[in-house]
Every structure is written in C-alpha cells, then in structure tokens.
Design a protein around this motif. Sequence first.
Motif, PDB file in Angstrom:
ATOM      1  N   ASN A   1      26.493  20.360  20.223  1.00 59.77           N
ATOM      2  CA  ASN A   1      25.213  20.583  20.903  1.00 59.77           C
ATOM      3  C   ASN A   1      25.463  21.254  22.245  1.00 59.77           C
ATOM      4  OD1 ASN A   1      23.655  19.378  18.873  1.00 59.77           O
ATOM      5  ND2 ASN A   1      24.036  17.344  19.715  1.00 59.77           N
ATOM      6  N   ALA A   2      24.616  22.208  22.569  1.00 58.05           N
ATOM      7  CA  ALA A   2      24.815  22.974  23.795  1.00 58.05           C
ATOM      8  C   ALA A   2      23.599  22.869  24.698  1.00 58.05           C
ATOM      9  CB  ALA A   2      25.073  24.439  23.457  1.00 58.05           C
ATOM     10  N   ASN A   3      23.837  23.063  25.977  1.00 60.47           N
ATOM     11  CA  ASN A   3      22.747  23.155  26.949  1.00 60.47           C
ATOM     12  C   ASN A   3      22.266  24.603  26.958  1.00 60.47           C
ATOM     13  OD1 ASN A   3      23.030  20.444  27.774  1.00 60.47           O
ATOM     14  ND2 ASN A   3      24.723  21.015  29.128  1.00 60.47           N
ATOM     15  N   GLY A   4      21.067  24.842  26.420  1.00 62.97           N
ATOM     16  CA  GLY A   4      20.600  26.213  26.286  1.00 62.97           C
ATOM     17  C   GLY A   4      21.328  26.887  25.140  1.00 62.97           C
ATOM     18  N   LYS A   5      21.454  28.198  25.206  1.00 60.15           N
ATOM     19  CA  LYS A   5      22.157  28.947  24.163  1.00 60.15           C
ATOM     20  C   LYS A   5      23.412  29.584  24.736  1.00 60.15           C
ATOM     21  CE  LYS A   5      18.657  30.042  20.708  1.00 60.15           C
ATOM     22  NZ  LYS A   5      18.082  31.122  19.882  1.00 60.15           N
ATOM     23  N   PRO A   6      24.558  29.199  24.248  1.00 59.34           N
ATOM     24  CA  PRO A   6      25.808  29.773  24.748  1.00 59.34           C
ATOM     25  C   PRO A   6      26.016  31.203  24.245  1.00 59.34           C
ATOM     26  CG  PRO A   6      26.253  28.277  22.945  1.00 59.34           C
ATOM     27  CD  PRO A   6      24.783  28.161  23.238  1.00 59.34           C
ATOM     28  N   GLN A   7      26.969  31.869  24.849  1.00 58.93           N
ATOM     29  CA  GLN A   7      27.285  33.252  24.467  1.00 58.93           C
ATOM     30  C   GLN A   7      28.506  33.338  23.551  1.00 58.93           C
ATOM     31  OE1 GLN A   7      27.597  34.406  28.734  1.00 58.93           O
ATOM     32  NE2 GLN A   7      26.254  36.095  28.171  1.00 58.93           N
ATOM     33  N   HIS A   8      29.368  32.334  23.601  1.00 58.87           N
ATOM     34  CA  HIS A   8      30.628  32.389  22.866  1.00 58.87           C
ATOM     35  C   HIS A   8      30.703  31.276  21.819  1.00 58.87           C
ATOM     36  CE1 HIS A   8      31.616  34.901  26.278  1.00 58.87           C
ATOM     37  NE2 HIS A   8      31.605  33.862  27.099  1.00 58.87           N
ATOM     38  N   LEU A   9      31.389  31.565  20.734  1.00 59.00           N
ATOM     39  CA  LEU A   9      31.582  30.595  19.663  1.00 59.00           C
ATOM     40  C   LEU A   9      33.070  30.407  19.393  1.00 59.00           C
ATOM     41  CD1 LEU A   9      30.712  28.902  17.138  1.00 59.00           C
ATOM     42  CD2 LEU A   9      30.618  31.079  15.887  1.00 59.00           C
ATOM     43  N   VAL A  10      33.480  29.149  19.240  1.00 63.11           N
ATOM     44  CA  VAL A  10      34.840  28.815  18.809  1.00 63.11           C
ATOM     45  C   VAL A  10      34.725  28.058  17.488  1.00 63.11           C
ATOM     46  CG1 VAL A  10      36.981  27.602  19.340  1.00 63.11           C
ATOM     47  CG2 VAL A  10      35.678  28.695  21.181  1.00 63.11           C
ATOM     48  N   VAL A  11      35.403  28.549  16.473  1.00 62.34           N
ATOM     49  CA  VAL A  11      35.397  27.919  15.150  1.00 62.34           C
ATOM     50  C   VAL A  11      36.800  27.443  14.823  1.00 62.34           C
ATOM     51  CG1 VAL A  11      35.027  28.255  12.672  1.00 62.34           C
ATOM     52  CG2 VAL A  11      33.489  29.342  14.325  1.00 62.34           C
ATOM     53  N   PHE A  12      36.920  26.162  14.470  1.00 62.79           N
ATOM     54  CA  PHE A  12      38.208  25.611  14.053  1.00 62.79           C
ATOM     55  C   PHE A  12      38.226  25.446  12.542  1.00 62.79           C
ATOM     56  CE2 PHE A  12      40.856  21.773  13.121  1.00 62.79           C
ATOM     57  CZ  PHE A  12      42.084  22.380  13.362  1.00 62.79           C
ATOM     58  N   ILE A  13      39.350  25.847  11.911  1.00 67.56           N
ATOM     59  CA  ILE A  13      39.520  25.708  10.464  1.00 67.56           C
ATOM     60  C   ILE A  13      40.637  24.706  10.207  1.00 67.56           C
ATOM     61  CG2 ILE A  13      39.867  26.889   8.269  1.00 67.56           C
ATOM     62  CD1 ILE A  13      39.154  29.500   9.653  1.00 67.56           C
ATOM     63  N   GLN A  14      40.295  23.633   9.496  1.00 67.84           N
ATOM     64  CA  GLN A  14      41.248  22.566   9.194  1.00 67.84           C
ATOM     65  C   GLN A  14      42.403  23.042   8.318  1.00 67.84           C
ATOM     66  OE1 GLN A  14      38.155  20.080   7.382  1.00 67.84           O
ATOM     67  NE2 GLN A  14      39.028  18.350   8.500  1.00 67.84           N
ATOM     68  N   GLY A  15      43.461  22.238   8.344  1.00 67.80           N
ATOM     69  CA  GLY A  15      44.605  22.483   7.479  1.00 67.80           C
ATOM     70  C   GLY A  15      44.419  21.874   6.108  1.00 67.80           C
ATOM     71  N   THR A  16      45.520  21.697   5.398  1.00 68.47           N
ATOM     72  CA  THR A  16      45.508  21.237   4.014  1.00 68.47           C
ATOM     73  C   THR A  16      45.034  19.788   3.892  1.00 68.47           C
ATOM     74  OG1 THR A  16      47.496  22.604   3.815  1.00 68.47           O
ATOM     75  CG2 THR A  16      46.945  21.251   1.931  1.00 68.47           C
TER      76      THR A  16
END
Length: 334
Positions: A53-68
């Motif tokens: 959840n963000a305060n307002g709308k952020p400009q940047h996105l970070v996506v994490f991809i899990q391992g096996t």
Amino acid sequence: MKLFLATLLIFITCSCFAQKDTPPSIDMALNQYDFSQQWIIDGNDTITYYIKNANGKPQHLVVFIQGTDANPIFSYVTKEGETKYYRWFSDDYRHLDDSYTYAIIPKPGMAGLYKEGEINIPKSYYEKNYLDYRVKQIDLSINHIIQHHLISPQHIIVYGHSEGAAIGAALAGINKNVTHLGFWSGNVLNNFYEFSLFNRIESLKGGLSDETAHQNIMGILEWYKAVVKHPNSTEKDHFGFTNKRWSTYEKAPIDYLTQLDIPIYGLFGTEDESTPIETAYLLPVKFIEMRKDNLTFEVCMNCDHSYREQTEQGEVSHWTSQFKKFMKWTLNTK
C-alpha cells in the motif's frame, strides 16, 4: 544413483505478529504488512498479485520474483487463541521511500493464506508452474500495476532470486516496461549442465571418485533425455517438479540476458551451494565478447545462495545491504 544435486532454495524471511481471538484470514495477514491483494481476469484464469500500500501514487515499481519450491506468500500459526502471521519474502520493501511501490506475484495455486505445517500443494501448481506461465503472470501484473497504481511511471525494477532470476531474464525480453533487472543467484547455463558441474567440483574436492562423478553425470544426461522426450508431462518427479517445468527452463538464462539492452545487475555468492560460482563468470566474459556494456557484475565474498556468511561470530546476512546497493545502482544507471 546418487546425485550431487543442490536444491535451489528460496530465501525466506518470517516476521510474526500476534492477533488474539480473531479467525485467521488473508486480510489480517495483508493488514499486518500493509499490503493489498489484487486480481487480474485473463480469460478463464485469475492472476493474483500482492502490492505494498502506498501513500498516493508512486512513480517507481519494484517487483520481486521468488526462487524455487512451492512456497506461499503468507502463512500463519494459531496457538492458545493467538494467531501469528508470517511472510515468505524479505523486508526489502521497508527500505523504499514513498516514491516506490513493491509487488510480489505468488506461484500458481499458492495465493491466499496457508496454515504452517498444513501447506498442501494444489494440482494447479504442478500444471502451471512452468516458465511461460510464470512470465505471463508477472508480465500482466506489471502492466496492471503501471495502469492502476503508478503516476508518471519511471523505474520498473524487477529482481529475481534463484529460479526467480531465470524468470526475470525471460520476462525482461517480453515486458518492455522493465527498466532495470536484478539477476540474483540464478543459474547462468542449462540446469542439467550445472548439476553435472557440481559433481565434477565435488570430485575435485575429493568428495566423490572420478568414476562416481562420471556415472552421476551420465545419469543426469539420461534424466535430461527423458525430460525432452515427454516435455509437457505434469507428473511430478522425485525432486517434486515436472517435465514441463524442467523443459521450459531448458534455454540457458545467459541467452536471454545477452539479448537485453536494459541495465542488468548480476549478483552471486562465492559459497553458493545451489548455483555454481564457476559458471557465473561466464556472464561478464560473454558481455565483453559481444561488446555489450549493460551488465554490472557483483560477487558477495564468502556468501551462500542467499548472501549469508559464516563467521567466527556466527552467521551474518548480507541480503539487506546487497538490496540497498542494488537500489542505489538503479538510481545511477540508465
């Protein structure tokens, strides 16, 4: 046949919060960590992702991809009327300011809340846990987040660990919104070659005889032949995976990475028990050979698969420091 085969382990961080006399629910878990659950309808399929959840709308996105492995995103334990919630990912999101949001996409069939000790893997996981489907999940999720959760999108940062690194490498060639890619502790070459390499390394160390190492490798090659003979089988093998999973990861991640022009951050540990550091060095060699300068190659000295170091004072985790270094790199790299 004995295989010298290190399982690609997910890096798991569990944080616990207590809630008395309240029935366990995914909403409670999400509230504890300040995440929300979002859905995308894709034909007959429903894709779930979790976003900070963000305060307002952020400009940047970070996506994490899990391992096996078939691990959930959230789980819980209830004891004496008290429920504790766990998250199966690190606290990297806590180190981002309000201009960022952070998202994680559960593996097929693994959305929702699971009770510790009773995590039953659904059939849909085995049917859909293959590279193309995982790429589709994350691709659609990124596009949905850009449309609904960002304002004036700038950096779309994807970083995957272990198997997640291989997924990220394939994803970045499809989703042109991705601006930066983190390739963390992923296999650089074909899995079956790297499994074979581990046997040779063990032989050189004296842990296996030459003959045993050779026979193990020949067994791995026969296994590989069996996979490609029935590449779409979704019956699980003795490692808990399917031929469809193995066959879709047949293309070496280095072949995806060298086709990318966006900045790439490759991170490896010298004591990695799951991904041989020996093949990691092929990445910078190949980029130099191809006259490409978009790779940053980093090595965590004395670190295992998840950047933990064994010292005289005990185990030291370098994951957070590596993440902060990675994020600083994204700001300084175009």
